[in-house]
Design a protein around this motif. Structure first.
Motif, PDB file in Angstrom:
ATOM      1  N   MET B   1       0.866  -1.187   0.000  1.00  0.00           N
ATOM      2  CA  MET B   1       0.000   0.000   0.000  1.00  0.00           C
ATOM      3  C   MET B   1       0.910   1.249   0.000  1.00  0.00           C
ATOM      4  N   PHE B   2       2.082   1.202   0.605  1.00  0.00           N
ATOM      5  CA  PHE B   2       2.816   2.470   0.612  1.00  0.00           C
ATOM      6  C   PHE B   2       3.898   2.495  -0.455  1.00  0.00           C
ATOM      7  N   ILE B   5       9.528   3.169   0.594  1.00  0.00           N
ATOM      8  CA  ILE B   5       9.596   4.231   1.613  1.00  0.00           C
ATOM      9  C   ILE B   5      10.060   5.537   0.974  1.00  0.00           C
ATOM     10  N   MET B   8       7.375   7.252  -0.799  1.00  0.00           N
ATOM     11  CA  MET B   8       6.418   7.876   0.141  1.00  0.00           C
ATOM     12  C   MET B   8       6.995   9.175   0.686  1.00  0.00           C
ATOM     13  N   MET B   9       8.319   9.121   1.036  1.00  0.00           N
ATOM     14  CA  MET B   9       8.957  10.335   1.598  1.00  0.00           C
ATOM     15  C   MET B   9       8.870  11.471   0.571  1.00  0.00           C
ATOM     16  N   LEU B  12       5.464  12.943   0.533  1.00  0.00           N
ATOM     17  CA  LEU B  12       5.195  13.767   1.726  1.00  0.00           C
ATOM     18  C   LEU B  12       5.880  15.118   1.594  1.00  0.00           C
ATOM     19  N   GLN B  13       7.116  15.100   1.060  1.00  0.00           N
ATOM     20  CA  GLN B  13       7.826  16.394   0.914  1.00  0.00           C
ATOM     21  C   GLN B  13       7.105  17.270  -0.104  1.00  0.00           C
ATOM     22  N   ALA B  15       3.955  17.236  -0.690  1.00  0.00           N
ATOM     23  CA  ALA B  15       2.731  17.731  -0.034  1.00  0.00           C
ATOM     24  C   ALA B  15       3.074  18.907   0.877  1.00  0.00           C
ATOM     25  N   GLN B  16       4.205  18.778   1.572  1.00  0.00           N
ATOM     26  CA  GLN B  16       4.607  19.838   2.510  1.00  0.00           C
ATOM     27  C   GLN B  16       4.845  21.135   1.736  1.00  0.00           C
ATOM     28  N   VAL B  19       1.597  22.658   0.796  1.00  0.00           N
ATOM     29  CA  VAL B  19       0.972  23.323   1.945  1.00  0.00           C
ATOM     30  C   VAL B  19       1.564  24.729   2.086  1.00  0.00           C
ATOM     31  N   ALA B  93      -2.483  19.100   1.802  1.00  0.00           N
ATOM     32  CA  ALA B  93      -1.861  18.098   2.685  1.00  0.00           C
ATOM     33  C   ALA B  93      -2.203  16.687   2.212  1.00  0.00           C
ATOM     34  N   MET B  97      -0.739  12.144   1.270  1.00  0.00           N
ATOM     35  CA  MET B  97      -1.150  11.095   2.206  1.00  0.00           C
ATOM     36  C   MET B  97      -1.677   9.873   1.444  1.00  0.00           C
ATOM     37  N   ILE B 100      -6.419   6.065   2.785  1.00  0.00           N
ATOM     38  CA  ILE B 100      -6.919   4.958   3.619  1.00  0.00           C
ATOM     39  C   ILE B 100      -8.422   5.155   3.777  1.00  0.00           C
ATOM     40  N   MET B 105      -8.136  12.320   8.116  1.00  0.00           N
ATOM     41  CA  MET B 105      -7.526  13.119   9.181  1.00  0.00           C
ATOM     42  C   MET B 105      -7.825  14.607   8.980  1.00  0.00           C
ATOM     43  N   PHE B 106      -8.086  15.000   7.732  1.00  0.00           N
ATOM     44  CA  PHE B 106      -8.202  16.426   7.450  1.00  0.00           C
ATOM     45  C   PHE B 106      -9.651  16.813   7.193  1.00  0.00           C
TER      46      PHE B 106
END
Lengths: 107, 107
Positions: B1-2, B5, B8-9, B12-13, B15-16, B19, B93, B97, B100, B105-106
């Protein structure tokens, strides 16, 4: 690193609940800002809701000055409220997130 | 699913960064709120900064009424600003992610 999926889901749901509880608590956290020698005072919650505005009679004689003071006081209070809000919600949200070094989504 | 790694990192960066870009753009999004028959007008950014407050001279004669109108207008504007802010930052954000089901979460 994530252990089992259901464990992770549980943690995320827990974090979501903590975020909701934190949001409610932040309604009770009040931030005061007083400027212009006490002539303008504003109170906001840590959820950035304006609760009180107190203007001294003397300021009613100068409209532009009053408007400027209100903007200044409100922005100071809202800035502090925003900092508290983001800090507290980040703590609550992080409680459900895996701790990935270097990756801080809620900085 | 991910997937891997590092993939995924990277996401996330990304997405950051989104934001941060979104936060800057929200400074340029203005929300106006006019009440009391046009006697009180406030303008805030979608980052909840007060940009302008305009009070009609007629309201300067009644301090309590003015204070109440200001609180009402500001809270209306700040509420809309908060909704836009949270929607836009959630979109930014979420882009990093994993999706799921049932876990938002948001929200």
């Amino acid at each position: 690193m994530f252990g089992d999926i259901s464990g992770m889901m549980g943690k995320l749901q827990e974090a979501q609940q903590k975020v909701e509880e934190t949001k409610k608590r932040l309604d009770t956290v009040l931030i005061d800002e007083t400027i212009a020698g006490g002539n303008v005072k504003v109170t906001v919650t840590a959820n950035r809701e304006v609760k009180a505005i107190t203007i001294d009679e003397s300021l009613l004689e100068d409209k532009e000055e009053l408007e400027d003071y209100l903007i200044l006081a409100l922005n100071k209070a809202l800035k502090r409220a925003g900092e508290i809000n983001e800090q507290e919600l980040a703590i609550a949200a992080k409680s459900g997130m895996p701790n990935i070094p270097g990756m801080d989504m809620f900085k």
